[in-house]
Design an enzyme around this catalytic site. Structure first.
Site, PDB file in Angstrom:
ATOM      1  N   SER A  16     -24.831 -25.491  -7.526  1.00 46.22           N
ATOM      2  CA  SER A  16     -25.043 -26.873  -7.983  1.00 46.22           C
ATOM      3  C   SER A  16     -24.135 -27.209  -9.166  1.00 46.22           C
ATOM      4  CB  SER A  16     -26.516 -27.123  -8.326  1.00 46.22           C
ATOM      5  OG  SER A  16     -26.890 -26.421  -9.486  1.00 46.22           O
ATOM      6  N   HIS A 112     -24.866 -20.582 -19.219  1.00 48.64           N
ATOM      7  CA  HIS A 112     -26.007 -19.679 -19.278  1.00 48.64           C
ATOM      8  C   HIS A 112     -27.274 -20.494 -19.570  1.00 48.64           C
ATOM      9  CE1 HIS A 112     -28.123 -15.919 -19.931  1.00 48.64           C
ATOM     10  NE2 HIS A 112     -28.691 -16.502 -20.967  1.00 48.64           N
ATOM     11  N   GLN A 174     -31.346 -27.167 -15.379  1.00 50.50           N
ATOM     12  CA  GLN A 174     -30.203 -27.405 -14.476  1.00 50.50           C
ATOM     13  C   GLN A 174     -29.664 -28.822 -14.606  1.00 50.50           C
ATOM     14  OE1 GLN A 174     -29.814 -25.906 -10.490  1.00 50.50           O
ATOM     15  NE2 GLN A 174     -28.768 -24.345 -11.680  1.00 50.50           N
TER      16      GLN A 174
HETATM   17  C1  GRF Z   1     -27.408 -21.682 -13.511  1.00 46.43           C
HETATM   18  O1  GRF Z   1     -28.707 -21.902 -13.941  1.00 46.43           O
HETATM   19  C2  GRF Z   1     -26.594 -21.014 -14.576  1.00 46.43           C
HETATM   20  O2  GRF Z   1     -27.059 -21.268 -15.860  1.00 46.43           O
HETATM   21  C3  GRF Z   1     -26.749 -19.557 -14.267  1.00 46.43           C
HETATM   22  O3  GRF Z   1     -26.834 -19.488 -12.875  1.00 46.43           O
HETATM   23  C4  GRF Z   1     -27.350 -20.695 -12.357  1.00 46.43           C
HETATM   24  C5  GRF Z   1     -26.447 -21.151 -11.251  1.00 46.43           C
HETATM   25  O4  GRF Z   1     -26.979 -22.218 -10.548  1.00 46.43           O
HETATM   26  N1  GRF Z   1     -25.650 -18.830 -14.832  1.00 46.43           N
HETATM   27  P1  GRF Z   1     -26.122 -22.974  -9.455  1.00 46.43           P
HETATM   28  O5  GRF Z   1     -25.666 -21.940  -8.433  1.00 46.43           O
HETATM   29  O6  GRF Z   1     -24.961 -23.622 -10.151  1.00 46.43           O
HETATM   30  O7  GRF Z   1     -27.052 -23.983  -8.840  1.00 46.43           O
END
Ligand code: GRF
Length: 216
Positions: A16, A112, A174
């Site tokens: 995402s 992160h 997110q």
């Molecule tokens: C995110 O929450 C990021 O902080 C962590 O991994 C997750 C990835 O989510 N490092 P996505 O695949 O971008 O939806």
């Protein structure tokens, strides 16, 4: 036409954040283009989503016997072939070896899900709830050899409510991630952001602390 930044996104899952970066680039909020999305799992939803958008993708699935250094070399070869100038880690669930980090030093960003330096590592939402913290969020930082410890650029911050659960925090964090990661990459593409000697610079000023973006 003005020069645009060629950047790569490394993912392991849903992607995402990669999609948020792709959208920002398409809308001109990032003066750049994604030259490759690299995934380490064939079934990563994000790889399929990237293909649907017409982005170039690569699958680098570590085979048995491949160690961290081999993975780093394979990634660097693919990134160099695609002409990447910046690498954005977005949920890439592999620890990168020191040579890789040095090769991409100051051109390697990560997102992160915590207010670093608090809660490096995994299960950040659970740990925030267990500690009873009031503030939580996410951080975009330059990557150094120490896991989740590189200099921070921007943080998205929210207040934890009494009804929050791991799932609600994950969704709220997110949403913030999708705002702050494109901003950071946009600054880098516009040459407003850099990292030198372990310090972050934005618009010619050394950032003593990350920029804070509050949850709306
Ligand atoms: C995110 O929450 C990021 O902080 C962590 O991994 C997750 C990835 O989510 N490092 P996505 O695949 O971008 O939806």
């Amino acid at each position: 036409m003005a020069r645009t930044l060629a950047f790569a996104v490394l993912i392991s899952g849903r992607g995402s954040n990669m999609l948020a970066l792709a959208r920002a680039a398409a809308e001109g909020r990032i003066a750049g283009r994604i030259v490759v999305v690299i995934g380490d799992q064939a079934q990563a939803e994000g790889l399929a989503a990237a293909r649907r958008l017409g982005l170039a993708t690569r699958l680098i699935e570590p085979a048995s016997g491949m160690d961290r250094a081999d993975l780093g070399c394979a990634l660097t070869s693919a990134l160099e072939e695609c002409g990447a100038e910046l690498v954005a880690l977005a949920g890439f669930m592999r620890i990168l070896d020191a040579d890789f980090v040095r090769r991409w030093q100051d051109r390697l960003l990560n997102i992160h899900p915590s207010l670093l330096p608090a809660y490096r590592g995994l299960h950040t939402h659970r740990r925030v709830l267990a500690a009873g913290d009031r503030l939580h969020g996410c951080t975009v930082h330059f990557v150094t050899e120490e896991l989740d410890a590189g200099p921070a650029v921007i943080q998205g911050r929210l207040t934890v409510g009494p009804a929050d659960t791991e799932a609600s925090l994950s969704a709220r964090v997110q949403r913030l991630e999708h705002r702050i990661y494109p901003r950071a990459v946009g600054w880098f593409a516009a040459r407003r952001l850099s990292c030198r000697d372990g310090a972050v610079w934005l618009d010619g000023e050394r950032l003593p602390n990350p920029v804070i973006e509050e949850d709306a």
